[in-house]
Structure formats: C-alpha cells, structure tokens
Design an enzyme around this catalytic site. Sequence first.
Site, PDB file in Angstrom:
ATOM      1  CD  GLU A 118      85.711  14.391  96.836  1.00  0.00           C
ATOM      2  OE1 GLU A 118      86.093  14.422  97.879  1.00  0.00           O
ATOM      3  OE2 GLU A 118      84.987  15.454  96.339  1.00  0.00           O
ATOM      4  CE  LYS A 156      86.680   9.521 106.186  1.00  0.00           C
ATOM      5  NZ  LYS A 156      88.025   9.462 106.874  1.00  0.00           N
ATOM      6  NE  ARG A 178      88.855  18.875 105.305  1.00  0.00           N
ATOM      7  CZ  ARG A 178      87.725  18.552 105.771  1.00  0.00           C
ATOM      8  NH1 ARG A 178      87.051  17.696 106.529  1.00  0.00           N
ATOM      9  NH2 ARG A 178      86.324  19.559 105.184  1.00  0.00           N
ATOM     10  NE  ARG A 184      88.634  16.815 111.739  1.00  0.00           N
ATOM     11  CZ  ARG A 184      88.230  15.681 111.369  1.00  0.00           C
ATOM     12  NH1 ARG A 184      88.616  14.742 110.869  1.00  0.00           N
ATOM     13  NH2 ARG A 184      87.075  15.302 112.248  1.00  0.00           N
ATOM     14  CD  GLU A 222      92.896  13.446 104.631  1.00  0.00           C
ATOM     15  OE1 GLU A 222      91.962  14.336 104.938  1.00  0.00           O
ATOM     16  OE2 GLU A 222      93.046  12.563 105.612  1.00  0.00           O
ATOM     17  CG  PHE A 240      88.534  17.348  99.430  1.00  0.00           C
ATOM     18  CD1 PHE A 240      88.061  17.972 100.046  1.00  0.00           C
ATOM     19  CD2 PHE A 240      89.798  16.322  99.812  1.00  0.00           C
ATOM     20  CE1 PHE A 240      88.217  17.983 101.476  1.00  0.00           C
ATOM     21  CE2 PHE A 240      90.038  16.444 101.230  1.00  0.00           C
ATOM     22  CZ  PHE A 240      89.205  17.189 102.013  1.00  0.00           C
ATOM     23  NE  ARG A 265      81.032  14.261 112.891  1.00  0.00           N
ATOM     24  CZ  ARG A 265      82.040  13.916 112.521  1.00  0.00           C
ATOM     25  NH1 ARG A 265      82.060  13.282 111.520  1.00  0.00           N
ATOM     26  NH2 ARG A 265      83.121  14.244 113.270  1.00  0.00           N
ATOM     27  CE  LYS A 315      82.702   9.505 109.861  1.00  0.00           C
ATOM     28  NZ  LYS A 315      83.434  10.191 110.825  1.00  0.00           N
TER      29      LYS A 315
HETATM   30  P1  AMP Z   1      86.481  11.390 110.103  1.00  0.00           P
HETATM   31  O1  AMP Z   1      87.661  11.962 110.609  1.00  0.00           O
HETATM   32  O2  AMP Z   1      86.133   9.817 109.883  1.00  0.00           O
HETATM   33  O3  AMP Z   1      85.072  12.188 110.521  1.00  0.00           O
HETATM   34  O4  AMP Z   1      86.477  11.721 108.352  1.00  0.00           O
HETATM   35  C1  AMP Z   1      86.550  13.029 107.984  1.00  0.00           C
HETATM   36  C2  AMP Z   1      88.104  13.310 107.618  1.00  0.00           C
HETATM   37  O5  AMP Z   1      88.329  12.560 106.359  1.00  0.00           O
HETATM   38  C3  AMP Z   1      88.320  14.543 107.071  1.00  0.00           C
HETATM   39  O6  AMP Z   1      88.536  15.726 107.925  1.00  0.00           O
HETATM   40  C4  AMP Z   1      89.449  14.516 106.164  1.00  0.00           C
HETATM   41  O7  AMP Z   1      90.660  14.472 106.912  1.00  0.00           O
HETATM   42  C5  AMP Z   1      89.389  13.059 105.521  1.00  0.00           C
HETATM   43  N1  AMP Z   1      89.401  12.873 104.227  1.00  0.00           N
HETATM   44  C6  AMP Z   1      89.899  12.114 103.313  1.00  0.00           C
HETATM   45  N2  AMP Z   1      89.727  12.148 102.124  1.00  0.00           N
HETATM   46  C7  AMP Z   1      88.557  13.136 102.018  1.00  0.00           C
HETATM   47  C8  AMP Z   1      87.780  13.708 101.047  1.00  0.00           C
HETATM   48  N3  AMP Z   1      88.008  13.407  99.638  1.00  0.00           N
HETATM   49  N4  AMP Z   1      86.974  14.639 101.326  1.00  0.00           N
HETATM   50  C9  AMP Z   1      86.709  15.032 102.698  1.00  0.00           C
HETATM   51  N5  AMP Z   1      87.418  14.516 103.647  1.00  0.00           N
HETATM   52  C10 AMP Z   1      88.303  13.597 103.462  1.00  0.00           C
END
Ligand code: AMP
Length: 570
Positions: A250, A252, A257, A272, A302, A341, A416, A422
Amino acid sequence: MDFQKLAELYQELEKTSSGNKMREILSIFLKKVPEEDIAVISYLTLGQIASEYEGVVLGIAEKSALKAVAKASGIDEAKVKKTMQETGDAGLTAEKLLQKKPQTLVPMGKLTVKELFEKLHKITRTTGAGSQEEKINILVNLLQKSSPKGAKYIIRIALGTLRMGAGDMTVLDALAIAYTGDKKNKEQLERAYNICPDVGIIAETLAKKGLKGIEKIDVHVGRPIKMMLAQRVDSLEKVHEKIPGKLAVEAKYDGERMQVHKTKDGITIFSRRMENITEQYPDVLKYLQEHVSGKDYVIEGEIVAIDKDGKPLHFQILMQRKRKTDIEEYVKKVPVQLKLFDLLYYNGKSFLHESYEKRTEQLAKIVTKGKHITLADRVVTDDLGQVDQFFQKMLKEKQEGIMIKAMNSEYQAGTRGWNWIKWKKEYATEMTDTFDLVIVGAFYGKGKRSGTYGALLCACYNDHNDTFETITKLGTGLTDEILAELPKKLQKYQVGHKPARVVVSEIKPEVWFEPTVVVEVLAAEITKSPSHALGLALRFPRFMKLRDDKKAEQATTSKEIQQMYRKSGK
Ligand code: AMP
C-alpha cells in the site's frame, strides 16, 4: 481510602529517581488498595481523572488554582502570588501556605480518594456563567479537607502537572506484581491493554476477576484500540525473509492516522495518540456518514491534506487542522482526503483475528469511493521488482513510501511486528534514517539562541524496561520558529530532577523534562558512544519536525536502533 495515604505514596515516589524502585513502591501500595478504589488510584497516579481517550478536561488555569489557595488558606492573593514566584510551582505554593492556615479555618472531615475523584469530575461538568467561581469553590473545599501535603498534589492534579514519573506501562507492571505476584504476567495485561487502553478498567478487572477476567477483555466499539505498527528493513530484499509469499503493498501516506468508531450513537474519530479528534474534522464525519455503511464498525485510515486537484500536500499543512477554533474556516482552507486501509470490527463482530485479506475485503464492501474518501492505493504481488515499481510511483506522487503487509496476518493491536513493513525514501537513499525521539532535557542557548534552548537531549524508548535512554544531543535543524515555540511547549513538562524513567550517561542536560514531546530526527549514521545511555549515538542528527501525533512511548525503541546498528555491520 484516605487521600492522605495516596499523598504519602506520591511523596515517596517523588523522591525516587529509579524506575525499578518506583515500580516496587507502587506495587506494594497497590496491594493494599481496596477494589473499589483501584481504578481511581490508577488514573490519579498517571495525573489523570479518566482514561486519556475520554478527553476529560478540568479546565482550571493556574490563576484560578492560586485563588483557591488564597481562599483556603485565608492568605491574601498578593502574598500567594509572591510565594508562587518564589517556588515556581503552584503545588508547593499550596503546601507552604496551607501549613500556615489559622486553626479557625480547619474544617472537620477527611478527604477520601473517592470524594476527590468525584469532585474533580464535578469540576469538569461545571460550565456556563459563574462556572469559574464555582470551580474555585470546589477546589477550596478539597484543599480545606486535605493536609498541606495533600493540597500540593490536589493542585498539581487539577493543573495537569502531577508528573509522578510513572507511565501506563509502569502502572501495568506494578499491577502485575501486586495482584499476580509475578511481573511476567504484565504481558497478559499488556495484551488486554492493547485492545482496551484504559488503565482503570484493566486495574479493576484484575482486582475483581483476576487474569481470567483480563483474558475476556474484547473490542468495545467507541473505545479506541491501540494501533498496529510497522517494522522497517534496510533493504527491500529482506522483505521476503519476513513475509513469505504474497505481499499487499500500500502507499504510505504522510498524514495522520485515524481510527473511526461507529455505534448507534454516532461516529468518533481517534488519533494515533487515542485522543478524540472528532470535532476537528466535521468534514470527515460527513464523508464517513455518506460513504461508509454499517450499523457499527471500527475502521482505520490515513488522513492527508490535498490541493484543489486532489493531490497530496505536506504533513505540516495538515497540522493546521489541529485546532480548537476556526474549525469551519480551516475545513475550507485545508481540504482533506481519508485513505482507508483496515477494518477491525463490523456489525457486531470483531475482525481483529481475521486475516488482512478478509479485513480489507470487508472494508471494500462497505466503502463507496469519493473525492474525499477512498481506499488506500494498493498492489498485491510476490515480485519485488513490482514492489519497487510501485514504490517509485508513490514517490513520484509525493507519498512518503510504501507499507508492505502480510495477507494472512491478523491485526496485532499495539504491536510493531513483522507483518507490516514500512519502506520509505530515506531508507532507499544511502545511510540516512529517521528516528522519533523523546525530549528529556535541554541546554540553554547562547548568543543568537539566548532566551531559548541551544540544544535538546533526546532519548529512545526501551519498551522492555519501560525507560527512556538518551541517544543524541540535537541542535541542528531547529528553525527560529521552532526555537521560539519550544520553551512554551516544554515548560509544562519541566521538572527539577531527573525523571525516574530517564536513563542518562556522560551527557546530562541543564534542564530536565518529563518524557512527553516527540521529535522526528534525521541522522546519517549510528555509532558507538559512551556519552549516551544507549551506548550508541546518532551522527549528524538534524531536527525534522515535531511529532505531536506521537506519545513518548510511541518513540523509536532502543531495540530497533540496536538492530539498525547491528545491520549496518559495525
Ligand atoms: P511510522 O510512524 O513511520 O512508524 O509509520 C506508521 C504510520 O504510517 C502509521 O501510524 C500511519 O499513520 C501511517 N500510514 C500511512 N499509510 C499507511 C498505510 N497504508 N497503512 C498503515 N499505516 C499507514
């Protein structure tokens, strides 16, 4: 239970600078707490009067608290103000001045924890004309019924500055020890807490029904579920080691969130951090009502800011929507789009244990797409070449990167894990990487930066020990705007000593903060270093942005950074 007992606990906790000692003191105390008070005491110890997601606000300003101190002590307001200037803390001011109160002002009766809690809730319900006066009077009554020591903590709770140094995980640890005799059982409490992030409910269930009761805790629509998070890899090739077979890839998105709950009473949107942000997004509420069907559901997506043509805009632009005033004006100024999503609950049934494939299938069935609401862009493939192609396409579309998800995995609340990975553009460009770190201290600025901070001391979160370990000093990249904002933002969290859960090494700051504010930091490399508690340090750290959407415990973990260091082959 007598509030005096709790005040004595707080005094003891305030004196400890070790996380382990704090847990021990707390667990010994919790063992003695009657069942009916355990939820209340769990909230109060965290400096709250309800679970965070309930968004209960006391709305007492420092000025009003000082007025209450003046009334309760019979000392005039000017003197109270002066003491406040001397001590720098409204709690200490209350303690000091109430020691001097004339005997004639001592009322009968003792303050119980229950009464304190109920009266504080009464304050939250007091609105309208004359409400400030009424709130002050309730506070005066509480202060008069307590000891000077108790008054110190009542004022701090009322102002939201209790800062006992304990976090949710500290309380869960202490509960596990107190009620099951074994710290290991915290894992079970944590699992329940991920589905029901309400310390009061967990504490009361454990006290009344034991671990059997904890096992039965399930999704409750309207109460947020801790969100599932993603791991990172250092090369795309590694993805197949973690997720064999088909990958759902998907976009990102670089937004915020959202977890949306619909019950028969309406729709609630949680961030979040599990704050109720429904009021900030009346437009999204309308899109959800028009485009998502179902009697009740929990779905995730998101939210991103978009331009006139529907193209995504930067995260900072979306942050303008984080406001309490002029909401309608900003609905027009900063239009948004919700990219959905996931689906965690639908029409009376939890989908947490269903596969990603099933959850997203159901999601697709209940969403009708529109300009402002749609499903996340996605490809399903087992070919890494196609994954990279999709990644490049997403970068061209100005997205942050991609999320790679295992088709057969369940929703791991609050985890996590390797079922979501990611892959961001920073990972693909050589050595740089971003870290979400917590500010635990600062150094005063000199020259151009005098009057604000010259550098910050930042820490990652050790989720095993529930501590914050320093990893970098951060001075580069702080713009004048941020430097002007920081003292205001951090002042609320300043404490006169090292917070119990913070671990430092050689580098110690000039000012300490209770770990609360999260910043995103870009760094070139991780190196070994005795200067910081983690034993590692960031090279060339650069401030990127404030991460108000993250709580301290959602920072990058020590384990993640250690893994990244090992993988870099040093
Ligand atoms: P990180 O903050 O770098 O740990 O990345 C996780 C965050 O990416 C999530 O909390 C979401 O806010 C965001 N996010 C964006 N697109 C997506 C997606 N397709 N699936 C899940 N999370 C996503």
